[in-house]
Motif scaffolding. Structure first.
Motif, PDB file in Angstrom:
ATOM      1  N   LEU A 252       9.537   8.442  -6.300  1.00  0.00           N
ATOM      2  CA  LEU A 252       9.569   9.305  -7.177  1.00  0.00           C
ATOM      3  C   LEU A 252      11.207   8.065  -7.959  1.00  0.00           C
ATOM      4  CD1 LEU A 252       9.528  12.916  -6.921  1.00  0.00           C
ATOM      5  CD2 LEU A 252       8.236  12.135  -8.450  1.00  0.00           C
ATOM      6  N   GLY A 253      10.273   8.862  -9.099  1.00  0.00           N
ATOM      7  CA  GLY A 253      11.370   7.668 -10.046  1.00  0.00           C
ATOM      8  C   GLY A 253      12.118   6.310 -10.010  1.00  0.00           C
ATOM      9  N   ARG A 254      10.759   5.980  -9.406  1.00  0.00           N
ATOM     10  CA  ARG A 254      10.884   4.567  -9.007  1.00  0.00           C
ATOM     11  C   ARG A 254       9.622   4.360  -9.905  1.00  0.00           C
ATOM     12  NH1 ARG A 254      10.302   2.829  -2.969  1.00  0.00           N
ATOM     13  NH2 ARG A 254      12.267   4.848  -2.558  1.00  0.00           N
ATOM     14  N   LYS A 255       9.074   2.572  -9.938  1.00  0.00           N
ATOM     15  CA  LYS A 255       8.105   2.530 -10.280  1.00  0.00           C
ATOM     16  C   LYS A 255       7.486   1.914  -9.246  1.00  0.00           C
ATOM     17  CE  LYS A 255       6.533  -0.812 -14.389  1.00  0.00           C
ATOM     18  NZ  LYS A 255       6.720  -2.600 -14.623  1.00  0.00           N
ATOM     19  N   LEU A 256       5.705   2.467  -9.422  1.00  0.00           N
ATOM     20  CA  LEU A 256       5.178   2.630  -8.593  1.00  0.00           C
ATOM     21  C   LEU A 256       4.468   0.827  -8.007  1.00  0.00           C
ATOM     22  CD1 LEU A 256       2.664   5.222  -9.091  1.00  0.00           C
ATOM     23  CD2 LEU A 256       3.836   5.048  -7.168  1.00  0.00           C
ATOM     24  N   ALA A 257       4.287   0.140  -7.229  1.00  0.00           N
ATOM     25  CA  ALA A 257       3.868  -0.877  -6.849  1.00  0.00           C
ATOM     26  C   ALA A 257       2.455  -1.289  -6.873  1.00  0.00           C
ATOM     27  CB  ALA A 257       4.372  -1.556  -5.410  1.00  0.00           C
TER      28      ALA A 257
ATOM     29  N   THR B 165      -7.647   9.351 -11.033  1.00  0.00           N
ATOM     30  CA  THR B 165      -7.301   8.633 -10.436  1.00  0.00           C
ATOM     31  C   THR B 165      -8.064   8.239  -8.876  1.00  0.00           C
ATOM     32  OG1 THR B 165      -4.885   8.213  -9.875  1.00  0.00           O
ATOM     33  CG2 THR B 165      -5.756   7.074 -11.796  1.00  0.00           C
ATOM     34  N   SER B 166      -8.727   9.185  -8.836  1.00  0.00           N
ATOM     35  CA  SER B 166      -9.126   8.954  -6.901  1.00  0.00           C
ATOM     36  C   SER B 166     -10.472   8.329  -7.321  1.00  0.00           C
ATOM     37  CB  SER B 166     -10.155  10.337  -7.060  1.00  0.00           C
ATOM     38  OG  SER B 166     -10.653  10.685  -7.909  1.00  0.00           O
ATOM     39  N   ALA B 167     -10.830   7.467  -7.845  1.00  0.00           N
ATOM     40  CA  ALA B 167     -11.864   6.728  -7.991  1.00  0.00           C
ATOM     41  C   ALA B 167     -11.568   5.694  -7.906  1.00  0.00           C
ATOM     42  CB  ALA B 167     -12.934   6.601  -8.788  1.00  0.00           C
ATOM     43  N   LEU B 168      -9.954   4.995  -8.178  1.00  0.00           N
ATOM     44  CA  LEU B 168      -9.760   3.863  -8.086  1.00  0.00           C
ATOM     45  C   LEU B 168      -8.900   3.495  -6.819  1.00  0.00           C
ATOM     46  CD1 LEU B 168      -7.777   3.608 -11.771  1.00  0.00           C
ATOM     47  CD2 LEU B 168     -10.064   2.902 -11.594  1.00  0.00           C
ATOM     48  N   ASP B 169      -8.651   2.361  -6.042  1.00  0.00           N
ATOM     49  CA  ASP B 169      -7.866   1.759  -5.034  1.00  0.00           C
ATOM     50  C   ASP B 169      -6.264   2.663  -5.493  1.00  0.00           C
ATOM     51  OD1 ASP B 169      -9.623   1.835  -3.013  1.00  0.00           O
ATOM     52  OD2 ASP B 169      -9.878  -0.286  -3.732  1.00  0.00           O
ATOM     53  N   VAL B 170      -5.433   3.291  -3.964  1.00  0.00           N
ATOM     54  CA  VAL B 170      -3.795   3.618  -5.438  1.00  0.00           C
ATOM     55  C   VAL B 170      -3.433   2.493  -5.356  1.00  0.00           C
ATOM     56  CG1 VAL B 170      -3.627   5.658  -3.382  1.00  0.00           C
ATOM     57  CG2 VAL B 170      -3.622   2.979  -2.238  1.00  0.00           C
ATOM     58  N   SER B 171      -3.470   1.158  -4.740  1.00  0.00           N
ATOM     59  CA  SER B 171      -2.819  -0.285  -5.723  1.00  0.00           C
ATOM     60  C   SER B 171      -3.227   0.110  -7.405  1.00  0.00           C
ATOM     61  CB  SER B 171      -3.194  -1.306  -4.646  1.00  0.00           C
ATOM     62  OG  SER B 171      -4.615  -1.798  -5.199  1.00  0.00           O
TER      63      SER B 171
ATOM     64  N   LEU C 113       0.961  -1.295  -0.436  1.00  0.00           N
ATOM     65  CA  LEU C 113       0.300   0.294  -0.320  1.00  0.00           C
ATOM     66  C   LEU C 113       1.267   1.144   0.387  1.00  0.00           C
ATOM     67  CD1 LEU C 113      -2.911   0.477  -0.133  1.00  0.00           C
ATOM     68  CD2 LEU C 113      -2.259   0.371   2.512  1.00  0.00           C
ATOM     69  N   LEU C 114       1.952   1.473   0.861  1.00  0.00           N
ATOM     70  CA  LEU C 114       2.887   2.466   0.820  1.00  0.00           C
ATOM     71  C   LEU C 114       3.260   2.329  -0.585  1.00  0.00           C
ATOM     72  CD1 LEU C 114       4.209   1.980   4.442  1.00  0.00           C
ATOM     73  CD2 LEU C 114       3.135   3.917   3.667  1.00  0.00           C
ATOM     74  N   ALA C 115       3.969   1.624  -0.859  1.00  0.00           N
ATOM     75  CA  ALA C 115       4.881   1.386  -2.093  1.00  0.00           C
ATOM     76  C   ALA C 115       3.734   2.244  -3.446  1.00  0.00           C
ATOM     77  CB  ALA C 115       5.895   0.064  -2.445  1.00  0.00           C
ATOM     78  N   SER C 116       2.937   1.946  -3.091  1.00  0.00           N
ATOM     79  CA  SER C 116       2.100   2.024  -4.413  1.00  0.00           C
ATOM     80  C   SER C 116       0.812   3.844  -4.511  1.00  0.00           C
ATOM     81  CB  SER C 116       0.475   1.212  -4.817  1.00  0.00           C
ATOM     82  OG  SER C 116      -0.776   1.474  -3.140  1.00  0.00           O
TER      83      SER C 116
ATOM     84  N   GLY D 242      -0.547   0.475 -11.086  1.00  0.00           N
ATOM     85  CA  GLY D 242      -0.429  -0.405 -11.982  1.00  0.00           C
ATOM     86  C   GLY D 242      -1.207   0.796 -12.869  1.00  0.00           C
ATOM     87  N   VAL D 243      -2.138   1.370 -13.575  1.00  0.00           N
ATOM     88  CA  VAL D 243      -2.376   2.013 -13.927  1.00  0.00           C
ATOM     89  C   VAL D 243      -0.872   2.827 -14.420  1.00  0.00           C
ATOM     90  CG1 VAL D 243      -3.898   3.647 -15.352  1.00  0.00           C
ATOM     91  CG2 VAL D 243      -4.569   2.400 -14.127  1.00  0.00           C
ATOM     92  N   LEU D 244      -1.131   3.997 -13.346  1.00  0.00           N
ATOM     93  CA  LEU D 244       0.284   5.315 -13.681  1.00  0.00           C
ATOM     94  C   LEU D 244       1.229   4.193 -14.211  1.00  0.00           C
ATOM     95  CD1 LEU D 244       0.079   6.978 -10.061  1.00  0.00           C
ATOM     96  CD2 LEU D 244      -0.864   7.602 -12.811  1.00  0.00           C
ATOM     97  N   ASN D 245       1.734   3.273 -13.616  1.00  0.00           N
ATOM     98  CA  ASN D 245       2.853   2.338 -14.731  1.00  0.00           C
ATOM     99  C   ASN D 245       3.072   1.925 -15.834  1.00  0.00           C
ATOM    100  OD1 ASN D 245       4.781   2.446 -11.858  1.00  0.00           O
ATOM    101  ND2 ASN D 245       3.706   0.210 -11.700  1.00  0.00           N
ATOM    102  N   LEU D 246       1.607   1.530 -16.188  1.00  0.00           N
ATOM    103  CA  LEU D 246       1.057   0.780 -17.503  1.00  0.00           C
ATOM    104  C   LEU D 246       1.415   2.551 -18.528  1.00  0.00           C
ATOM    105  CD1 LEU D 246       0.367  -1.030 -19.030  1.00  0.00           C
ATOM    106  CD2 LEU D 246      -1.813  -0.112 -19.089  1.00  0.00           C
ATOM    107  N   LEU D 247       1.058   3.970 -17.774  1.00  0.00           N
ATOM    108  CA  LEU D 247       0.552   5.142 -18.899  1.00  0.00           C
ATOM    109  C   LEU D 247       2.204   5.621 -18.790  1.00  0.00           C
ATOM    110  CD1 LEU D 247      -1.968   7.618 -17.563  1.00  0.00           C
ATOM    111  CD2 LEU D 247      -2.779   5.792 -19.260  1.00  0.00           C
ATOM    112  N   GLN D 248       2.699   5.386 -18.173  1.00  0.00           N
ATOM    113  CA  GLN D 248       4.395   5.258 -18.463  1.00  0.00           C
ATOM    114  C   GLN D 248       4.972   4.972 -19.489  1.00  0.00           C
ATOM    115  OE1 GLN D 248       6.148   5.898 -14.563  1.00  0.00           O
ATOM    116  NE2 GLN D 248       6.473   8.774 -14.426  1.00  0.00           N
TER     117      GLN D 248
END
Lengths: 305, 321, 257
Positions: free
Chosen positions: B256-261, C179-185, B246-249, C189-195
């Motif tokens: 920053l600069g890291r891939k989010l989990a 993305t506020s409607a989505l859970d952080v986890s 949760l924290l890493a995502s 994944g979405v943000l990673n994909l966009l990048q």
């Protein structure tokens, strides 16, 4: 205990229609759990079967279509005429069975016509807004200004009495309700992200309305339409009662009541009573179906909070 | 558990279960939460959608729908309480959408009169002043629509405080607000706590919100507490794999600069039975043991602040159960 | 370098009814903005700042737009119907709440094909092949095509929406609302994909959000909007380290402490 509900097997009727099993949680699934709704649906189904198979369900099919049998006039219910005979000697049961054809034809005709016109007008007005909306809604309001029954009577009187004209007359007074309802739906739908998304893609407006707006705006219309099937049967009966409906010899419940009325006081109650009972039961069944559909269409009233 | 310390907790929840009977089967929204809430603390309850956080705290004050079955024990200042709303005499609740809590056809003053049980204008204005509403006297005559979202939430907090509760349960109180307004409301909660020693439970999906104001944090997953303890310990030394993920995502400067989990898979459906650890199917570190038995909470000593410990329900966590 | 998107002196008016009378309210007032090829421009602001209206103006979804919006040198304001088609191919809009941007009653595959039906002459087989290709590139199974939106998880739905946006190989994608409607986890994944997509396909993003954390994570430059104006536009690192405008400072203070 916490196991998910097992998927019920597909009923033969659904398999015949090419449908899969009813998904738990779908509106149909909830509908089937409501016994009142199922009773009403069975009654409607019985009337539909009676209407379709009327000629095979009675030995007096010719009389049902209107051929008189004068020697047998005004006989009470008996072994060969379960509901008695009318003033022209026709079997009342046969008349009621064939009358179901007229009643269902009118009901479906009215609702289909009113829904088609109402949905088109409402969707166009709501989607485009501006002056298109102004003009269409002023027209709609003009129709809404008349009491529906009065408008139906006026139109029916102007067009002349016939089955088609009854349908048109009632539909003319009803489409504005659908138009208003659809317009309200569309006003909120057109602001939805998925509509904005297809607008940005460049999908033409007529396709957006047809493929994205109308399918998603129809849920409340189906509810209204089911209940209106009952109401249109009542209205049609009213019109034929005052002589603005289909003309004899078309079998019609409203006409039967009008004709049978004069014999009630002299003791021949069965003509008006059986026709009246048919109207009441079918209209009530449609209304119940409409109520239950409204409840299951809305997750808040499904009864499982 | 952590935080209980010497003084007995204000609220103690033991083995709380909330189940819903639906035509689609039994939904288990809360599966055995045990939690202590110490007097005067701000406890943050964090979890993603479907973890049961709202249902759990609504059930404490009897605000679950009639089809819900609430089981477990609830103690307030050591006294046993029922789940039928008995706690409402001591606890107030505020929600995400302040507009829905206000009646649009009455003025703020008229509505406040009802909850405060007084019609003394000065007293009512004092209540609004406490929550930082500008011109409290004039605000009494205002209708809810004249207020901005932040002002409405302040008014709702004033309503909640008018009953002089010992506990305030705030369910996503800032989710519908803009960042600047959100910060003000959080500051207000802190200020009220400091002034009145009110105990606050802040339920949120947003770790940022929790991070800012909470003394202690409870992390919920699939209807249970997976990690609980001092905020600093949870944030700096998370032990449970779910808390770590949760924290890493969260998009934070340190990520920053890291891939989010991102966490693969989905939160288990309330209708599925859970065997073993509820997080095991999505956990990168899961071992065979995790799929057999639900883990006990184990205590961990902080390596940064000596003497501080917190607990996590994971077999990988060292220390005694 | 020439900007891919060049917005000059943009104004947008909304018509509102007040006490029965219609009047115009200016929601964007003289906004200037340049977006360069290959960059991610974050647009942050609070509700009512006009950031979504800006997206609508760029995509041609709002009326009463004044000023100039040039895309790759072509003026796009006022372009309608056929004239707009080449622009529509190049510019895509993605609402970040994916479930709301899919029509609830249509199969996913049909919806991904939508831009192909409008903008290409591909036949059904070719469209299907393209959809399969897109699904595969976004790590979705081909079975997703037959599903309805409510049968998808948040993350899957987001990939589907992206597949639709990418189907015409656009050069600019505007992402509207957070993305506020989505859970952080899931959001992660979405943000990673966009990048990843951005680097793979050399795309340009305009990324509109209220979440400074998300903007900081993704954007090369950030424009801060308030009341229909851009109060500050700077490289992301600069902006976070050294905000100049008092409003930017207030925003940063509110989200970090």
């Amino acid at each position: 205990m916490a196991a998910p509900t097992p998927t019920p097997p597909t009923s033969p009727a659904r398999r015949l229609l090419g449908l899969g099993p009813v998904t738990p949680g779908s509106a149909v699934w909830y509908y089937r759990r409501n016994w009142l709704g199922m009773v009403a649906a069975c009654i409607v189904g019985a009337f539909v079967i009676a209407a379709i198979f009327a000629p095979w369900l009675t030995p007096y099919a010719e009389q049902g279509r209107g051929v008189p049998d004068l020697p047998q006039r005004l006989k009470g219910p008996n072994g060969s005429h379960w509901m008695g005979t009318d003033e022209l000697g026709r079997d009342v049961l046969a008349r009621v069975l064939f009358g179901a054809r007229t009643a269902l034809l009118v009901a479906i005709g009215v609702v289909v016509l009113a829904v088609v016109v109402g949905v088109l007008v409402g969707a166009i007005a709501g989607y485009f807004g501006g002056w298109v909306d102004e003009i269409l809604m002023r027209i709609t309001d003009t129709f809404l200004a008349f009491p529906p029954l009065l408008l139906a009577v006026i139109v029916a009187a102007a067009l002349g009495a016939s089955l088609q004209n009854t349908i048109v007359a009632i539909a003319v007074s009803w489409w504005p309700w659908y138009a208003r309802q659809i317009r309200a739906q569309v006003l909120s739908l057109r602001e939805r992200s998925y509509v904005k998304a297809v607008q940005a893609i460049g999908v033409p407006s007529h396709k957006i309305i047809r493929q994205h707006i109308i399918p998603n705006a129809m849920a409340p219309v189906w509810v209204q339409a089911t209940a209106d099937l009952g109401a249109s049967i009542l209205t049609a009966a009213g019109l034929s009662f005052v002589g603005l409906g289909p003309r004899p010899p078309t079998p019609d419940w409203g006409v039967m009541i009008a004709d049978g009325r004069q014999f009630v006081l002299s003791g021949q109650w069965w003509i008006a009573v059986f026709a009246g009972a048919a109207i009441t039961i079918l209209a009530l069944a449609f209304n119940l179906c409409g109520d239950v559909i409204r409840d299951v269409a809305d997750p808040k009233t499904r009864g499982d909070q | 558990m952590g935080g209980a310390g010497m003084t007995p907790p204000l609220v103690k929840v033991e083995d709380l279960h909330v189940t819903f009977q639906t035509p689609l089967g039994v939904v288990r929204a809360v599966r055995g939460i045990s939690l202590d809430i110490a007097e005067g603390e701000i406890l943050g309850v964090v979890g993603e959608s479907g973890c049961g956080k709202s249902v759990a705290f609504r059930s404490l004050v009897g605000l679950t729908p009639p089809s819900a079955l609430v089981e477990g024990s609830l103690f307030f200042e050591g006294k046993t309480m029922r789940f039928d709303g008995e706690l409402r005499a001591e606890a107030s609740m505020i929600y995400q959408n302040p507009g829905a809590a206000l009646n649009p056809v009455f003025t703020i003053g008229q509505q406040l009169e009802l909850v405060a049980g007084t019609n003394d204008r000065a007293e009512l204005a004092e209540l609004l002043d406490q929550v930082g509403l500008p011109e409290p006297d004039r605000s009494l005559d205002a209708y809810p629509h004249e207020f901005s979202g932040g002002m409405r939430q302040r008014a709702v907090i004033a309503f909640a405080l008018a009953q002089s509760p010992k506990l305030l349960i705030a369910d996503e109180p800032t989710t519908a607000l803009d960042v600047t307004t959100q910060a003000q409301i959080l500051d207000l909660l802190l200020e009220i706590r400091d002034r009145t020693a009110l105990t606050v439970v802040l339920v949120s999906h947003d770790l940022e919100v929790i991070r800012r104001v909470c003394d202690r944090i409870a992390v919920l997953y699939a209807g249970n507490v997976v990690e609980v303890g001092a905020a600093s310990a949870i944030l700096q030394e998370p032990q449970h794999p779910y808390t770590r993920a949760l924290l890493a995502s969260t998009p934070r400067p340190e990520n920053l600069g890291r891939k989010l989990a991102s966490i693969p898979g989905m939160v288990p459906d309330g209708r599925e039975p859970i065997v073993g650890c509820s997080f095991a199917p999505r956990c990168p570190q899961a071992v065979d043991e995790c799929r057999v038995e639900g883990p006990e909470h184990r205590s961990v000593e902080s390596s940064i602040t000596p003497g501080v410990s917190h607990t996590a329900a994971c077999v990988l966590v060292g220390g005694s159960p | 370098m020439n900007p891919l998107l060049d917005v000059r002196d943009l104004t947008v008016d909304y018509r509102v009814r007040e006490a029965g009378r219609r009047k115009l309210v200016r929601v964007i007032d003289g906004l200037d903005l340049e977006v360069f090829p290959g960059e991610v421009l974050g647009v942050v602001g609070e509700s009512g700042s006009g950031k979504s209206t800006l997206a609508g103006a760029i995509l041609g979804l709002v009326e009463r737009v004044g000023g100039s919006i040039r895309f790759d040198g072509t003026e796009v304001i006022g372009l309608r119907g056929k004239a707009r088609k080449p622009i529509q191919r190049q510019m895509q809009l993605v609402f970040q709440n994916p479930l709301l941007s899919l029509s609830p009653r249509r199969q996913v595959g049909w919806q991904i094909e939508e831009p192909l039906r409008v903008h290409t002459d591909l036949d059904a087989t070719a469209r299907r092949a393209r959809v399969d290709e897109l699904l595969a590139s976004l790590e979705l199974s081909a079975a997703v095509r037959e599903r309805f939106p409510h049968e998808l998880s948040g993350g899957q739905a987001q990939r589907v929406v992206l597949a639709r946006a990418l189907s015409l190989e656009p050069s600019l994608i505007v992402f509207d609302e957070p993305t506020s409607a989505l859970d952080v986890s899931v959001q992660a994944g979405v943000l990673n994909l966009l990048q990843q997509i951005r680097t793979d396909q050399a795309l340009t993003y305009v990324f509109i959000t209220h979440d400074l954390g998300v903007a900081q994570h993704l954007a090369d430059r950030i424009a801060v909007m308030r009341s229909g104006e851009i109060v500050e536009i700077r490289a992301t690192n600069d902006l976070f380290v050294n905000p100049e405008h008092p409003y930017t400072q207030a925003l940063l203070a509110a989200s970090r402490r």
